[in-house]
Motif scaffolding. Structure first.
Motif, PDB file in Angstrom:
ATOM      1  N   ALA A  57      -2.832  12.348   3.119  1.00  0.00           N
ATOM      2  CA  ALA A  57      -2.857  11.352   2.038  1.00  0.00           C
ATOM      3  C   ALA A  57      -4.214  11.352   1.333  1.00  0.00           C
ATOM      4  O   ALA A  57      -4.283  11.305   0.101  1.00  0.00           O
ATOM      5  CB  ALA A  57      -2.550   9.967   2.595  1.00  0.00           C
ATOM      6  N   LEU A  58      -5.289  11.428   2.113  1.00  0.00           N
ATOM      7  CA  LEU A  58      -6.625  11.440   1.507  1.00  0.00           C
ATOM      8  C   LEU A  58      -6.823  12.690   0.645  1.00  0.00           C
ATOM      9  O   LEU A  58      -7.392  12.629  -0.448  1.00  0.00           O
ATOM     10  CB  LEU A  58      -7.707  11.368   2.590  1.00  0.00           C
ATOM     11  N   LEU A 101      -4.414  14.504  -0.798  1.00  0.00           N
ATOM     12  CA  LEU A 101      -3.570  14.410  -2.001  1.00  0.00           C
ATOM     13  C   LEU A 101      -4.152  13.439  -3.026  1.00  0.00           C
ATOM     14  O   LEU A 101      -4.097  13.680  -4.232  1.00  0.00           O
ATOM     15  CB  LEU A 101      -2.153  13.960  -1.617  1.00  0.00           C
ATOM     16  N   SER A 102      -4.720  12.351  -2.534  1.00  0.00           N
ATOM     17  CA  SER A 102      -5.335  11.363  -3.423  1.00  0.00           C
ATOM     18  C   SER A 102      -6.503  11.994  -4.190  1.00  0.00           C
ATOM     19  O   SER A 102      -6.633  11.813  -5.407  1.00  0.00           O
ATOM     20  CB  SER A 102      -5.811  10.169  -2.597  1.00  0.00           C
ATOM     21  N   ARG A 128      -5.163  14.351  -6.781  1.00  0.00           N
ATOM     22  CA  ARG A 128      -4.571  13.653  -7.936  1.00  0.00           C
ATOM     23  C   ARG A 128      -5.685  13.193  -8.894  1.00  0.00           C
ATOM     24  O   ARG A 128      -5.561  13.329 -10.105  1.00  0.00           O
ATOM     25  CB  ARG A 128      -3.751  12.460  -7.463  1.00  0.00           C
ATOM     26  N   GLU A 140      -8.471   2.114  -5.869  1.00  0.00           N
ATOM     27  CA  GLU A 140      -7.534   2.491  -4.825  1.00  0.00           C
ATOM     28  C   GLU A 140      -8.068   1.910  -3.522  1.00  0.00           C
ATOM     29  O   GLU A 140      -9.223   2.170  -3.171  1.00  0.00           O
ATOM     30  CB  GLU A 140      -7.522   4.020  -4.775  1.00  0.00           C
ATOM     31  N   VAL A 199      -4.379   4.547   1.031  1.00  0.00           N
ATOM     32  CA  VAL A 199      -3.485   5.672   0.735  1.00  0.00           C
ATOM     33  C   VAL A 199      -2.620   5.966   1.950  1.00  0.00           C
ATOM     34  O   VAL A 199      -3.046   5.781   3.087  1.00  0.00           O
ATOM     35  CB  VAL A 199      -4.254   6.956   0.330  1.00  0.00           C
ATOM     36  N   ASP A 200      -1.409   6.402   1.696  1.00  0.00           N
ATOM     37  CA  ASP A 200      -0.465   6.689   2.788  1.00  0.00           C
ATOM     38  C   ASP A 200       0.558   7.689   2.260  1.00  0.00           C
ATOM     39  O   ASP A 200       0.577   7.998   1.060  1.00  0.00           O
ATOM     40  CB  ASP A 200       0.218   5.385   3.227  1.00  0.00           C
ATOM     41  N   MET A 201       1.401   8.199   3.145  1.00  0.00           N
ATOM     42  CA  MET A 201       2.516   9.053   2.731  1.00  0.00           C
ATOM     43  C   MET A 201       3.797   8.244   2.883  1.00  0.00           C
ATOM     44  O   MET A 201       3.973   7.536   3.873  1.00  0.00           O
ATOM     45  CB  MET A 201       2.595  10.298   3.620  1.00  0.00           C
ATOM     46  N   LEU A 213       2.656  11.000  -1.852  1.00  0.00           N
ATOM     47  CA  LEU A 213       1.469  10.149  -1.749  1.00  0.00           C
ATOM     48  C   LEU A 213       1.804   8.740  -2.227  1.00  0.00           C
ATOM     49  O   LEU A 213       2.452   8.552  -3.258  1.00  0.00           O
ATOM     50  CB  LEU A 213       0.347  10.737  -2.627  1.00  0.00           C
ATOM     51  N   GLU A 238      -0.221   5.311  -3.116  1.00  0.00           N
ATOM     52  CA  GLU A 238      -1.528   4.658  -3.257  1.00  0.00           C
ATOM     53  C   GLU A 238      -1.333   3.163  -3.464  1.00  0.00           C
ATOM     54  O   GLU A 238      -0.409   2.743  -4.153  1.00  0.00           O
ATOM     55  CB  GLU A 238      -2.282   5.227  -4.463  1.00  0.00           C
TER      56      GLU A 238
END
Lengths: 340, 92
Positions: A16-17, A19-20, A23, B59, B62-64, B70, B72
């Protein structure tokens, strides 16, 4: 600024980190691409506009700047119509009226006033009263003014590297546009310098006002409003003083030049759309530096599409602009947070 | 109250909720914009990315999600709250 918390399992947290981060970087890079595309397409639109200006009725006019002001107003009009339809097709037609009823929308209208009739009028009068050599060099400095204003009023973060890139882009544009003073007497020389400075500040102020407005308004809507307002104010407030309406009437009977001007307006609309997107996504400083690369694109398109001869000034100026553009885009990670 | 431009409405929504994900914001704005072409996940994500980059929102988590996308979670910043003074009077 709060630290980002990742939740979930250790593996998903890490993903997640990542991908963030991707993005955010993708958004910054997209802004730079829009800026570069805006510069390129403005160079192309300029060539098309130049072709229209070699045709009737734009070769005449009651004053020497009538054709320029009429062409500019009609260009903005065609761009405004094109962008309005673009928004309607994308399901955002209602947003235009909603925007006009808000303070950010009013700021975008003010931006149109500064960037349209005020800056364009100042630019043409500057050339008239002080000569092209001085007027073009002064007006090419608009990215420096815009960046300074954004730094002061929007608290935009500008690194020394980006400042270097902006200065190089401006210097390159001055080298490309420079012609030695022609020795002619300009009895209103200082008035002309003042008009050129007005244009320079007009474009700089436009960038800052519209960027402020676009914090709360979609850039696609902002640019449709900008082009339409610029056209309307020019039609009502400027053209009557230079016998411009007569030339507009003539232009609608000269379909050869009209459709070329309409084409330039549509390409110019796309270019402005890209510029406003980049103002919002990369900030005023970088967007303006990338926008002024239209000078080098104008040379490239002009070389292949017209009989433009490449002089030493054009080649040196083009290289300096390219170097400046590279400095501006070389570290997109700086763009993750635009303001301090 | 007249409908706000969507980006401004998102900021207003963020000011009236502690934190929100894009899906929560899409649900919250359904009544006002649900039948418009701009009412899409892509459009909301673009607005949020721009608002985050200029510092109006931040932000915070964050998670899936269950589909592996993703997710946010955002909250409004103090700077973002300063922009609320530009809301039309009826919205303040």
């Amino acid at each position: 600024m709060a630290e980002v918390q990742a939740v979930g399992t250790s593996a998903s947290r890490q993903t997640a980190l990542e991908l963030s981060g991707k993005r955010k970087l993708g958004h910054a890079k997209a802004g730079l691409l829009w800026g570069a595309f805006g510069g390129m397409s403005w160079g192309f639109a300029g060539i098309i506009l130049g072709i229209a200006f070699t045709m009737a009725p734009f070769t005449g006019g009651a004053t020497i700047y009538t054709a320029g002001l009429v062409g500019s107003a009609m260009h903005d009009g065609f761009a405004g119509i094109f962008l309005t339809f673009y928004n309607i097709i994308n399901g955002r037609g209602s947003e235009i009226f909603r925007t006009l009823k808000t303070w950010p929308g009013v700021l975008v209208c003010l931006a149109a006033l500064f960037g349209g009739p005020i800056a364009m009028g100042g630019y043409l009068l500057g050339i008239q009263f002080a000569g092209a050599a001085y007027a073009l060099s002064i007006t090419a400095c608009f990215p420096v003014i815009g960046t300074l204003l954004a730094w002061i009023f929007l608290k935009e973060k500008i690194t020394p590297l980006v400042w270097g890139g902006i200065i190089c882009c401006v210097a390159g544009a001055i080298i490309v546009g420079y012609t030695p003073p022609d020795g002619a007497a300009y009895p209103h020389f200082y008035l002309g310098i003042g008009c050129a400075l007005l244009a320079c500040f007009g474009w700089g102020i436009e960038g800052v006002l519209s960027t402020f407005g676009m914090d709360m308004v979609d850039p696609d809507i902002a640019i449709a409003v900008r082009e339409s307002v610029s056209c309307i104010v020019s039609l009502v407030g400027v053209l009557p003083f230079v016998a411009g309406w007569a030339m507009i009437g003539e232009s609608f009977t000269n379909l050869d030049s009209l459709w070329i001007l309409a084409l330039a307006g549509c390409i110019g609309g796309v270019s402005y759309l890209a510029w406003y997107k980049s103002l919002n996504m990369t900030g005023v400083g970088r967007a303006m530096a990338l926008n002024i690369t239209y000078v080098i694109w104008g040379l490239i398109f002009g070389f292949f599409m017209t009989d433009l001869e490449l002089t030493r000034n054009l080649i040196i100026g083009g290289c300096v602009i390219t170097f400046g553009g590279v400095l501006v885009v070389c570290n997109p990670k700086e763009l993750l947070n635009l303001r301090g | 109250m007249a409908t706000l431009p969507m980006r401004f409405r998102l900021l207003y929504q963020m000011a009236n909720t502690k934190t929100a994900t894009v899906h929560e914001l899409i649900d919250a704005l359904n009544n006002d914009y649900g039948n418009e072409g701009q009412y899409s996940l892509k459009s909301f994500n673009n607005h949020l990315a721009s608002m985050r980059a200029v510092g109006l929102i931040e932000e915070v988590e964050v998670d899936m999600d269950t589909q592996g996308n993703l997710l946010e979670t955002f909250s409004i910043t103090d700077f973002g709250r300063t922009r609320l003074k530009h809301l039309p009077r009826a919205w303040r």
